[in-house]
Design a protein around this motif. Sequence first.
Motif, PDB file in Angstrom:
ATOM      1  N   CYS A  47     -11.042  12.460   1.679  1.00  0.00           N
ATOM      2  CA  CYS A  47     -10.540  11.651   0.571  1.00  0.00           C
ATOM      3  C   CYS A  47     -11.422  10.411   0.489  1.00  0.00           C
ATOM      4  O   CYS A  47     -11.421   9.585   1.414  1.00  0.00           O
ATOM      5  CB  CYS A  47      -9.077  11.276   0.800  1.00  0.00           C
ATOM      6  SG  CYS A  47      -8.315  10.505  -0.621  1.00  0.00           S
ATOM      7  N   TRP A  76      -2.814  12.590  -4.264  1.00  0.00           N
ATOM      8  CA  TRP A  76      -1.531  11.981  -3.911  1.00  0.00           C
ATOM      9  C   TRP A  76      -0.736  11.779  -5.197  1.00  0.00           C
ATOM     10  O   TRP A  76      -1.295  11.708  -6.284  1.00  0.00           O
ATOM     11  CB  TRP A  76      -1.695  10.657  -3.159  1.00  0.00           C
ATOM     12  CG  TRP A  76      -2.424   9.597  -3.922  1.00  0.00           C
ATOM     13  CD1 TRP A  76      -1.867   8.677  -4.768  1.00  0.00           C
ATOM     14  CD2 TRP A  76      -3.821   9.332  -3.935  1.00  0.00           C
ATOM     15  NE1 TRP A  76      -2.832   7.865  -5.314  1.00  0.00           N
ATOM     16  CE2 TRP A  76      -4.049   8.259  -4.812  1.00  0.00           C
ATOM     17  CE3 TRP A  76      -4.911   9.903  -3.292  1.00  0.00           C
ATOM     18  CZ2 TRP A  76      -5.311   7.742  -5.048  1.00  0.00           C
ATOM     19  CZ3 TRP A  76      -6.166   9.392  -3.539  1.00  0.00           C
ATOM     20  CH2 TRP A  76      -6.355   8.316  -4.399  1.00  0.00           C
ATOM     21  N   ASP A  77       0.576  11.725  -5.036  1.00  0.00           N
ATOM     22  CA  ASP A  77       1.441  11.572  -6.197  1.00  0.00           C
ATOM     23  C   ASP A  77       2.666  10.760  -5.792  1.00  0.00           C
ATOM     24  O   ASP A  77       3.502  11.227  -5.018  1.00  0.00           O
ATOM     25  CB  ASP A  77       1.865  12.935  -6.732  1.00  0.00           C
ATOM     26  CG  ASP A  77       2.668  12.831  -8.014  1.00  0.00           C
ATOM     27  OD1 ASP A  77       2.895  11.700  -8.499  1.00  0.00           O
ATOM     28  OD2 ASP A  77       3.073  13.888  -8.531  1.00  0.00           O
ATOM     29  N   TYR A  78       2.743   9.546  -6.277  1.00  0.00           N
ATOM     30  CA  TYR A  78       3.855   8.652  -5.953  1.00  0.00           C
ATOM     31  C   TYR A  78       4.919   8.648  -7.050  1.00  0.00           C
ATOM     32  O   TYR A  78       5.726   7.733  -7.126  1.00  0.00           O
ATOM     33  CB  TYR A  78       3.349   7.222  -5.751  1.00  0.00           C
ATOM     34  CG  TYR A  78       2.355   7.036  -4.630  1.00  0.00           C
ATOM     35  CD1 TYR A  78       2.558   7.617  -3.382  1.00  0.00           C
ATOM     36  CD2 TYR A  78       1.219   6.255  -4.799  1.00  0.00           C
ATOM     37  CE1 TYR A  78       1.658   7.431  -2.345  1.00  0.00           C
ATOM     38  CE2 TYR A  78       0.317   6.051  -3.770  1.00  0.00           C
ATOM     39  CZ  TYR A  78       0.543   6.645  -2.547  1.00  0.00           C
ATOM     40  OH  TYR A  78      -0.343   6.445  -1.526  1.00  0.00           O
ATOM     41  N   GLU A  99      -6.815   2.021  -5.217  1.00  0.00           N
ATOM     42  CA  GLU A  99      -6.082   3.281  -5.176  1.00  0.00           C
ATOM     43  C   GLU A  99      -5.847   3.832  -6.588  1.00  0.00           C
ATOM     44  O   GLU A  99      -5.980   5.033  -6.830  1.00  0.00           O
ATOM     45  CB  GLU A  99      -4.748   3.101  -4.444  1.00  0.00           C
ATOM     46  CG  GLU A  99      -4.040   4.407  -4.207  1.00  0.00           C
ATOM     47  CD  GLU A  99      -2.860   4.296  -3.272  1.00  0.00           C
ATOM     48  OE1 GLU A  99      -2.612   5.276  -2.555  1.00  0.00           O
ATOM     49  OE2 GLU A  99      -2.174   3.250  -3.253  1.00  0.00           O
TER      50      GLU A  99
END
Length: 105
Positions: free
Chosen positions: A5, A57-59, A41
């Motif tokens: 990443c 990623w998934d918030y 980010e």
Amino acid sequence: YGPYCPIYGFGLITLLLLLVPIKEITWFFIPAAFIIISLLEYVTGYLLEKLLDLRLWDYSSNFLNINGRISLKFSIYWTILAYVFIHFIHPVFQRIPGILKISES
């Protein structure tokens, strides 16, 4: 294969370059770290999605998230980790001969 990443490597270098010079000014360091980390980010997440069609990623399920790319909770966690790294871990590595030095001035 692997957990690659780009945000980790580029992010850490960015934090070292921008935060080491202000590490002793705590009232400025904390909000600066929070803002830098959040922007980094968000931009990285956006670029990975648009250029490589990746969502690493998934918030979205977190409270106070922006497009699932950043969230208040994780921005706080990353800020704490940045503080620990800049104030405690990085100085140990600075004492190792042959390591690139990033000074406070």
